[in-house]
Scaffold this motif. Structure first.
Motif, PDB file in Angstrom:
ATOM      1  N   GLY A   1       0.829  -1.198   0.000  1.00 42.93           N
ATOM      2  CA  GLY A   1       0.000   0.000   0.000  1.00 42.93           C
ATOM      3  C   GLY A   1       0.860   1.243   0.000  1.00 42.93           C
ATOM      4  N   TYR A   2       0.233   2.382  -0.275  1.00 45.12           N
ATOM      5  CA  TYR A   2       0.967   3.644  -0.290  1.00 45.12           C
ATOM      6  C   TYR A   2       1.621   3.876   1.072  1.00 45.12           C
ATOM      7  N   LEU A   3       2.879   4.284   1.049  1.00 39.74           N
ATOM      8  CA  LEU A   3       3.687   4.332   2.264  1.00 39.74           C
ATOM      9  C   LEU A   3       3.034   5.141   3.382  1.00 39.74           C
ATOM     10  N   GLU A   4       2.633   6.380   3.084  1.00 38.99           N
ATOM     11  CA  GLU A   4       2.053   7.232   4.118  1.00 38.99           C
ATOM     12  C   GLU A   4       0.777   6.610   4.697  1.00 38.99           C
ATOM     13  N   THR A   5      -0.016   5.994   3.835  1.00 39.51           N
ATOM     14  CA  THR A   5      -1.251   5.344   4.277  1.00 39.51           C
ATOM     15  C   THR A   5      -0.957   4.212   5.244  1.00 39.51           C
TER      16      THR A   5
ATOM     17  N   VAL B   1       8.278  -4.280   7.168  1.00 39.40           N
ATOM     18  CA  VAL B   1       8.589  -3.957   5.778  1.00 39.40           C
ATOM     19  C   VAL B   1       7.366  -3.300   5.145  1.00 39.40           C
ATOM     20  N   PHE B   2       7.459  -1.992   4.917  1.00 42.97           N
ATOM     21  CA  PHE B   2       6.475  -1.281   4.110  1.00 42.97           C
ATOM     22  C   PHE B   2       6.963  -1.400   2.670  1.00 42.97           C
ATOM     23  N   THR B   3       6.330  -2.259   1.897  1.00 39.29           N
ATOM     24  CA  THR B   3       6.889  -2.595   0.588  1.00 39.29           C
ATOM     25  C   THR B   3       6.985  -1.405  -0.349  1.00 39.29           C
ATOM     26  N   ASP B   4       6.176  -0.371  -0.119  1.00 38.93           N
ATOM     27  CA  ASP B   4       6.230   0.809  -0.981  1.00 38.93           C
ATOM     28  C   ASP B   4       7.585   1.508  -0.881  1.00 38.93           C
ATOM     29  N   GLU B   5       8.271   1.341   0.242  1.00 36.03           N
ATOM     30  CA  GLU B   5       9.610   1.909   0.384  1.00 36.03           C
ATOM     31  C   GLU B   5      10.595   1.246  -0.570  1.00 36.03           C
ATOM     32  N   LEU B   6      10.299   0.026  -0.984  1.00 36.45           N
ATOM     33  CA  LEU B   6      11.177  -0.719  -1.889  1.00 36.45           C
ATOM     34  C   LEU B   6      10.881  -0.419  -3.352  1.00 36.45           C
TER      35      LEU B   6
ATOM     36  N   HIS C   1       7.167   0.171  -6.066  1.00 33.32           N
ATOM     37  CA  HIS C   1       5.929  -0.546  -6.344  1.00 33.32           C
ATOM     38  C   HIS C   1       6.178  -1.921  -6.940  1.00 33.32           C
ATOM     39  N   GLU C   2       7.283  -2.073  -7.661  1.00 32.42           N
ATOM     40  CA  GLU C   2       7.586  -3.365  -8.270  1.00 32.42           C
ATOM     41  C   GLU C   2       7.916  -4.430  -7.225  1.00 32.42           C
ATOM     42  N   HIS C   3       8.138  -3.996  -5.990  1.00 31.54           N
ATOM     43  CA  HIS C   3       8.451  -4.956  -4.924  1.00 31.54           C
ATOM     44  C   HIS C   3       7.326  -5.100  -3.901  1.00 31.54           C
ATOM     45  N   TRP C   4       6.120  -4.650  -4.291  1.00 31.00           N
ATOM     46  CA  TRP C   4       4.952  -5.038  -3.506  1.00 31.00           C
ATOM     47  C   TRP C   4       4.786  -6.545  -3.664  1.00 31.00           C
ATOM     48  N   LYS C   5       4.119  -7.193  -2.709  1.00 32.58           N
ATOM     49  CA  LYS C   5       3.825  -8.615  -2.872  1.00 32.58           C
ATOM     50  C   LYS C   5       3.094  -8.840  -4.197  1.00 32.58           C
ATOM     51  N   PRO C   6       3.413  -9.900  -4.932  1.00 30.94           N
ATOM     52  CA  PRO C   6       4.162 -11.094  -4.538  1.00 30.94           C
ATOM     53  C   PRO C   6       5.660 -11.076  -4.814  1.00 30.94           C
ATOM     54  N   SER C   7       6.290  -9.923  -4.899  1.00 31.02           N
ATOM     55  CA  SER C   7       7.740  -9.873  -5.060  1.00 31.02           C
ATOM     56  C   SER C   7       8.409 -10.662  -3.931  1.00 31.02           C
ATOM     57  N   PRO C   8       9.472 -11.396  -4.232  1.00 31.48           N
ATOM     58  CA  PRO C   8      10.163 -12.151  -3.175  1.00 31.48           C
ATOM     59  C   PRO C   8      10.964 -11.270  -2.229  1.00 31.48           C
ATOM     60  N   LEU C   9      11.282 -10.040  -2.633  1.00 30.04           N
ATOM     61  CA  LEU C   9      12.190  -9.216  -1.847  1.00 30.04           C
ATOM     62  C   LEU C   9      11.711  -8.966  -0.412  1.00 30.04           C
ATOM     63  N   PRO C  10      10.455  -8.611  -0.166  1.00 26.68           N
ATOM     64  CA  PRO C  10      10.042  -8.382   1.228  1.00 26.68           C
ATOM     65  C   PRO C  10      10.239  -9.597   2.118  1.00 26.68           C
ATOM     66  N   TYR C  11       9.937 -10.774   1.581  1.00 26.28           N
ATOM     67  CA  TYR C  11      10.106 -12.006   2.348  1.00 26.28           C
ATOM     68  C   TYR C  11      11.585 -12.276   2.625  1.00 26.28           C
ATOM     69  N   GLN C  12      12.408 -12.025   1.632  1.00 28.15           N
ATOM     70  CA  GLN C  12      13.850 -12.245   1.794  1.00 28.15           C
ATOM     71  C   GLN C  12      14.448 -11.283   2.813  1.00 28.15           C
ATOM     72  N   ILE C  13      13.974 -10.048   2.811  1.00 28.42           N
ATOM     73  CA  ILE C  13      14.454  -9.065   3.785  1.00 28.42           C
ATOM     74  C   ILE C  13      14.111  -9.517   5.201  1.00 28.42           C
TER      75      ILE C  13
END
Length: 229
Positions: free
Chosen positions: A109-113, A131-136, A138-150
């Motif tokens: 979701g949008y970071l500030e929200t 992990v707020f995925t928006d900080e990474l 938009h391409e790393h919102w779920k289902p991107s593996p990056l949040p899980y790996q972090i």
């Protein structure tokens, strides 16, 4: 192998996302200074409408609008201080777990929200990693593996030592499963994605309807021993 990290989604997992939506509609209605906006937007949402609700509400109310007004309304909606609370079972399970296992949160979701939701729910004392995925990006919102790996790296937990609990079959479990995580679908009757259907690849290993049911799952029972439910 034992579970070392329990990772939660936030929206419709720990609190009711529809309550956030209604909180946002009230904020926009107050900003717009129109007494019927909230009811109009609420009725559209509860009828199943999910796209262009602001536009359609203004049209029903016969309020002229342009792109600038819609952007201003979206800004108010996304940046308002939400009136939301944790589900009772979320309070219970977080209090039970946070001294027994490493806890983390992954939220789209949008970071500030999402930050305002997190603050309103007073979640900061529960989670070691957020992990707020928006900080990474938009391409790393779920289902991107990056949040899980972090999360796995930060908490020093192997994939098979991690469990992910979420509500959205579209994105919450497909990647976590590929990475070797245990996955649990919390399907709430009032959840926005309650009626969604997806193929087997998107389904979680377990489905529950209340977070208290985590205490009954064989893989997690060691976390709850000596506890009275």
């Amino acid at each position: 192998m034992s579970i070392k990290a329990v990772v939660f989604d936030m929206d419709d997992t720990l609190f009711c996302e529809e309550h956030y939506v209604m909180s946002g509609f009230r904020a926009v209605g107050k900003w717009l200074e129109h007494p019927l906006f909230y009811v109009t937007a609420k009725n559209l949402f509860q009828s199943g409408e999910r796209k262009m609700i602001f536009n359609k509400s203004l049209e029903q109310l016969r309020i002229p609008y342009d792109e600038f007004l819609i952007k201003e309304m979206l800004h108010v909606y996304r940046n308002h201080d939400p009136q939301i609370t944790l589900h009772e079972d979320a309070v219970y399970i977080l209090n039970l777990l946070h001294t027994k296992v490493k806890l983390a949160l992954i939220t789209d979701g949008y970071l500030e929200t999402q930050q305002k939701k997190f603050s309103a729910l007073k979640l900061q004392d529960y989670f070691q990693t957020v992990v707020f995925t928006d900080e990474l990006g938009h391409e790393h919102w779920k289902p991107s593996p990056l949040p899980y790996q972090i999360v796995s790296t930060t908490l020093n937990a192997l994939p098979e030592e991690c469990v992910y609990i979420g509500d959205n079959l579209a994105k919450d479990f497909v990647t976590a499963k590929k990475l070797g995580w245990l996955t649990i679908h919390i399907q709430r009757n009032d959840g926005i994605y309650h009626h969604d259907n997806y193929p087997e690849t998107h389904l979680a290993h377990h489905k529950i309807h209340n977070l208290r049911d985590l205490t009954k799952l064989a893989e997690l029972k060691p976390l709850f021993h000596y506890q009275t439910i």
